[in-house]
Design an enzyme around this catalytic site. Structure first.
Site, PDB file in Angstrom:
ATOM      1  N   PRO A 160      -5.223   0.303  18.650  1.00  0.00           N
ATOM      2  CA  PRO A 160      -4.917  -0.221  17.310  1.00  0.00           C
ATOM      3  C   PRO A 160      -5.041   0.790  16.170  1.00  0.00           C
ATOM      4  O   PRO A 160      -4.730   0.467  15.029  1.00  0.00           O
ATOM      5  CB  PRO A 160      -5.932  -1.363  17.142  1.00  0.00           C
ATOM      6  N   TYR A 215       3.658   6.405  10.007  1.00  0.00           N
ATOM      7  CA  TYR A 215       2.837   5.282   9.528  1.00  0.00           C
ATOM      8  C   TYR A 215       3.707   4.232   8.824  1.00  0.00           C
ATOM      9  O   TYR A 215       3.580   3.031   9.074  1.00  0.00           O
ATOM     10  CB  TYR A 215       1.752   5.808   8.584  1.00  0.00           C
ATOM     11  N   LYS A 234       0.153  -0.321  15.033  1.00  0.00           N
ATOM     12  CA  LYS A 234       1.560  -0.320  15.448  1.00  0.00           C
ATOM     13  C   LYS A 234       1.992  -1.464  16.368  1.00  0.00           C
ATOM     14  O   LYS A 234       3.195  -1.675  16.568  1.00  0.00           O
ATOM     15  CB  LYS A 234       1.884   1.009  16.176  1.00  0.00           C
ATOM     16  N   TYR A 267      -9.633   5.065   6.936  1.00  0.00           N
ATOM     17  CA  TYR A 267      -9.866   5.511   8.313  1.00  0.00           C
ATOM     18  C   TYR A 267     -10.973   6.561   8.255  1.00  0.00           C
ATOM     19  O   TYR A 267     -10.762   7.644   7.684  1.00  0.00           O
ATOM     20  CB  TYR A 267      -8.603   6.147   8.901  1.00  0.00           C
ATOM     21  N   HIS A 323       0.846  -1.197   0.000  1.00  0.00           N
ATOM     22  CA  HIS A 323       0.000   0.000   0.000  1.00  0.00           C
ATOM     23  C   HIS A 323       0.877   1.241   0.000  1.00  0.00           C
ATOM     24  O   HIS A 323       1.676   1.436   0.895  1.00  0.00           O
ATOM     25  CB  HIS A 323      -0.906   0.003   1.240  1.00  0.00           C
TER      26      HIS A 323
HETATM   27  P1  RFL Z   1       0.910 -11.739  21.638  1.00  0.00           P
HETATM   28  O1  RFL Z   1       0.660 -11.847  20.184  1.00  0.00           O
HETATM   29  O2  RFL Z   1      -0.202 -11.394  22.535  1.00  0.00           O
HETATM   30  O3  RFL Z   1       1.574 -13.101  22.080  1.00  0.00           O
HETATM   31  C1  RFL Z   1       1.744 -13.452  23.448  1.00  0.00           C
HETATM   32  C2  RFL Z   1       1.695 -14.953  23.555  1.00  0.00           C
HETATM   33  O4  RFL Z   1       1.953 -15.333  24.903  1.00  0.00           O
HETATM   34  C3  RFL Z   1       1.066 -16.370  25.259  1.00  0.00           C
HETATM   35  N1  RFL Z   1       0.962 -16.397  26.732  1.00  0.00           N
HETATM   36  C4  RFL Z   1       1.514 -17.349  27.498  1.00  0.00           C
HETATM   37  N2  RFL Z   1       2.253 -18.438  27.193  1.00  0.00           N
HETATM   38  C5  RFL Z   1       2.659 -19.251  28.211  1.00  0.00           C
HETATM   39  N3  RFL Z   1       2.329 -19.010  29.521  1.00  0.00           N
HETATM   40  C6  RFL Z   1       1.608 -17.923  29.868  1.00  0.00           C
HETATM   41  N4  RFL Z   1       1.304 -17.711  31.145  1.00  0.00           N
HETATM   42  C7  RFL Z   1       1.164 -17.042  28.842  1.00  0.00           C
HETATM   43  N5  RFL Z   1       0.420 -15.914  28.829  1.00  0.00           N
HETATM   44  C8  RFL Z   1       0.318 -15.532  27.547  1.00  0.00           C
HETATM   45  C9  RFL Z   1      -0.225 -16.016  24.553  1.00  0.00           C
HETATM   46  O5  RFL Z   1      -1.080 -17.141  24.387  1.00  0.00           O
HETATM   47  C10 RFL Z   1       0.304 -15.500  23.222  1.00  0.00           C
HETATM   48  O6  RFL Z   1       0.425 -16.518  22.262  1.00  0.00           O
HETATM   49  O7  RFL Z   1       2.071 -10.663  21.933  1.00  0.00           O
HETATM   50  P2  RFL Z   1       3.338 -10.206  21.041  1.00  0.00           P
HETATM   51  O8  RFL Z   1       4.098 -11.384  20.528  1.00  0.00           O
HETATM   52  O9  RFL Z   1       4.027  -9.182  21.850  1.00  0.00           O
HETATM   53  O10 RFL Z   1       2.710  -9.525  19.741  1.00  0.00           O
HETATM   54  C11 RFL Z   1       1.979  -8.327  19.836  1.00  0.00           C
HETATM   55  C12 RFL Z   1       0.875  -8.278  18.781  1.00  0.00           C
HETATM   56  O11 RFL Z   1       0.133  -9.474  18.841  1.00  0.00           O
HETATM   57  C13 RFL Z   1      -0.061  -7.074  18.985  1.00  0.00           C
HETATM   58  O12 RFL Z   1       0.673  -5.939  19.347  1.00  0.00           O
HETATM   59  C14 RFL Z   1      -0.860  -6.732  17.700  1.00  0.00           C
HETATM   60  O13 RFL Z   1      -1.753  -7.765  17.365  1.00  0.00           O
HETATM   61  C15 RFL Z   1      -1.626  -5.435  17.872  1.00  0.00           C
HETATM   62  N6  RFL Z   1      -2.462  -5.092  16.715  1.00  0.00           N
HETATM   63  C16 RFL Z   1      -1.911  -4.552  15.561  1.00  0.00           C
HETATM   64  N7  RFL Z   1      -0.583  -4.376  15.451  1.00  0.00           N
HETATM   65  C17 RFL Z   1      -0.026  -3.923  14.281  1.00  0.00           C
HETATM   66  O14 RFL Z   1       1.210  -3.760  14.213  1.00  0.00           O
HETATM   67  N8  RFL Z   1      -0.803  -3.638  13.165  1.00  0.00           N
HETATM   68  C18 RFL Z   1      -2.141  -3.790  13.190  1.00  0.00           C
HETATM   69  O15 RFL Z   1      -2.778  -3.582  12.164  1.00  0.00           O
HETATM   70  C19 RFL Z   1      -2.761  -4.227  14.435  1.00  0.00           C
HETATM   71  N9  RFL Z   1      -4.093  -4.395  14.518  1.00  0.00           N
HETATM   72  C20 RFL Z   1      -3.842  -5.328  16.774  1.00  0.00           C
HETATM   73  C21 RFL Z   1      -4.646  -4.952  15.645  1.00  0.00           C
HETATM   74  C22 RFL Z   1      -4.436  -5.934  17.884  1.00  0.00           C
HETATM   75  C23 RFL Z   1      -5.804  -6.153  17.900  1.00  0.00           C
HETATM   76  N10 RFL Z   1      -6.340  -6.822  19.030  1.00  0.00           N
HETATM   77  C24 RFL Z   1      -7.206  -7.931  18.931  1.00  0.00           C
HETATM   78  C25 RFL Z   1      -5.761  -6.593  20.338  1.00  0.00           C
HETATM   79  C26 RFL Z   1      -6.008  -5.133  15.656  1.00  0.00           C
HETATM   80  C27 RFL Z   1      -6.608  -5.718  16.804  1.00  0.00           C
HETATM   81  C28 RFL Z   1      -8.107  -5.853  16.788  1.00  0.00           C
HETATM   82  C1  PHB Z   2      -6.041  -4.470  10.219  1.00  0.00           C
HETATM   83  O1  PHB Z   2      -5.860  -4.714   9.006  1.00  0.00           O
HETATM   84  O2  PHB Z   2      -6.421  -5.338  11.023  1.00  0.00           O
HETATM   85  C2  PHB Z   2      -5.800  -3.093  10.739  1.00  0.00           C
HETATM   86  C3  PHB Z   2      -5.479  -2.074   9.854  1.00  0.00           C
HETATM   87  C4  PHB Z   2      -5.242  -0.792  10.338  1.00  0.00           C
HETATM   88  C5  PHB Z   2      -5.325  -0.557  11.707  1.00  0.00           C
HETATM   89  C6  PHB Z   2      -5.626  -1.581  12.586  1.00  0.00           C
HETATM   90  C7  PHB Z   2      -5.878  -2.856  12.098  1.00  0.00           C
HETATM   91  O3  PHB Z   2      -5.086   0.685  12.181  1.00  0.00           O
END
Ligand code: RFL
Ligand code: PHB
Length: 391
Positions: free
Chosen positions: A292, A384, A296, A201, A72
């Site tokens: 979110p 971004y 990031k 957005y 993108h």
């Molecule tokens: P994770 O992915 O939460 O992984 C942590 C892992 O630890 C496990 N765990 C345990 N394991 C053993 N013993 C325990 N006691 C434990 N407790 C926990 C868990 O099961 C899990 O597998 O953390 P990590 O690796 O730091 O990664 C971070 C990312 O997952 C997170 O920051 C992103 O998903 C955030 N996020 C986004 N980030 C982006 O860069 N771009 C995006 O577009 C974006 N969109 C989002 C998002 C997060 C969202 N949600 C659901 C919070 C959109 C959403 C809706």
């Molecule tokens: C996504 O594709 O899940 C997404 C995209 C942009 C955002 C957050 C999540 O700011």
């Protein structure tokens, strides 16, 4: 069982760290509470900074990402019923973002670790970590109803926001900074082609909306909703009608299709300082959370892991602990800039209860600046597409 680096959590942070350590000749074991299936299915992030993509390619796990990721060059802000495109590539001096789901990165990293003979213990919940300020920390975990231990030289706490590693650090060491937002996002997956190539957005009086995608045939969409809403209260009809209203713009047709997932997520900004203590290092969501809106979270985790992996490499290859000692300082310098960006976008784009007309005008003025003034646009685009890495 013993290893050099015990890693708690098989999310993007823990898996990438384990992979980078393997490439540097350092042993690690990853312990993950959930099953492999669960971890590979969990819907989360989608937008990757250019530096994240480059990191994954350089680490030899970018082959499918390069083939299937959707590049993108801009994004689309909607307000006042009009679309305003920001040319991220031009404004950031040639950098772009790639839409490639977090679940796919997790699958690629697990396949690489398993293919290289790496050890990931799934369905193994870490209960506590002993002796992080001694020479040999011990990770205690439960698998199949019985308790096991892993002795290691260092522990990487990559266990996300609700993990146990942060709490293993003695009281009084960490300072917590946090802001909770008074709304949530309802996120859906729909079997429908996205109505536009760009991520959208949308600022709207009913609340924020976002259109992203997972493939040319699958849309990922979000709606701002009250914090105490339940996903079951959102019928498919209600979801589509809100999306149509909030994303509306001339010439744009939102495409509907079967909704295959619905989930509500609360939003917060959160940082702990420092990100290390004794032989424990925190990385990713275990140490910091962003709302979110800026896409990031995953990218921030990758930034931490680059520094931590380089620190371990310097220590195990050259016997120098300098970089490891500075891990938290280096990581936090970037994290606070990322926190600033995510919080400011979150504040600019959402409807807050009790907003007065003045506040709404300020939000619109911010949006007008970013989309019409190249200097403001450059600051936005640089953040971004991703701030530079120190390490
Ligand atoms: P994770 O992915 O939460 O992984 C942590 C892992 O630890 C496990 N765990 C345990 N394991 C053993 N013993 C325990 N006691 C434990 N407790 C926990 C868990 O099961 C899990 O597998 O953390 P990590 O690796 O730091 O990664 C971070 C990312 O997952 C997170 O920051 C992103 O998903 C955030 N996020 C986004 N980030 C982006 O860069 N771009 C995006 O577009 C974006 N969109 C989002 C998002 C997060 C969202 N949600 C659901 C919070 C959109 C959403 C809706
Ligand atoms: C996504 O594709 O899940 C997404 C995209 C942009 C955002 C957050 C999540 O700011």
């Amino acid at each position: 069982v013993r290893t050099q680096v015990g890693i708690v959590g098989a999310g993007p942070a823990g898996l990438l760290l384990s992979h980078l350590l393997y490439r540097a000749g350092i042993e690690s074991v990853v312990i993950e509470a959930r099953s492999r299936d669960h971890v590979e299915q969990r819907q989360r992030a989608g937008v990757l900074e250019q530096g994240t993509v480059e990191t994954l390619i350089a680490a030899g796990v970018g082959e499918r990402l390069q083939r299937e990721g959707m590049v993108h060059e801009g994004i689309d802000f909607r307000f006042d019923g009009t679309a305003h495109r920001i040319d991220v590539k031009w404004l950031s001096g040639g950098r772009v973002v790639t839409v490639y789901a977090q679940t796919e990165i997790v699958r690629d990293l697990i396949a690489a670790r398993v293919g290289d003979g790496g050890v990931i213990l799934f369905a193994s919940e870490v209960i506590c970590i002993d002796d992080i300020d001694g020479d040999t920390p011990v990770i205690r975990f439960r698998h199949d109803g019985s308790e096991h231990t892993l002795a290691c030289e260092y522990v990487a706490g990559c266990d996300g926001f609700r993990g146990v590693c942060r709490d293993a650090i003695p009281e009084g060491v960490l300072t917590t900074y946090r802001r909770d937002y008074p709304f949530a996002w309802l996120g859906i997956l729909a079997e429908a082609p996205p109505g536009s190539h760009e991520v959208i957005y949308a600022y709207h009086d009913n609340g924020f909306a976002l259109q992203s995608m997972r493939s040319p045939r699958v849309s990922r969409l979000y709606l701002q909703c009250p914090l105490d809403d339940d996903a079951v209260d959102w019928s498919d009809d209600r979801i589509w009608s809100e999306l149509h209203a909030r994303l509306a713009a001339d010439g744009f047709a939102l495409r509907e299709g079967p909704i295959t997932q619905k989930a509500i997520t609360g939003m917060r900004s959160f940082v702990v300082e420092p990100m290390q203590y004794g032989r424990m290092f925190l990385a990713g969501d275990a140490a910091h959370i962003v709302p979110p809106t800026g896409a990031k979270g995953l990218n921030a985790a990758v930034g931490d892991v680059r520094v931590l992996a380089a620190g371990f490499e310097e220590f195990y290859r050259r016997g120098k602990s300098d970089l490891l000692a500075r891990y938290s300082d280096i990581a936090l310098r970037r994290i606070w800039k990322v926190e600033r960006f995510a919080a400011s976008l979150c504040t600019m784009l959402h409807r807050f209860d009790g907003d007065d007309a003045f506040t709404r005008r300020m939000q619109l003025a911010d949006l007008a600046m970013i989309t019409s003034d190249p200097l403001a646009g450059m600051i936005y685009a640089n953040n971004y597409a991703g701030l530079p890495f120190e390490v």
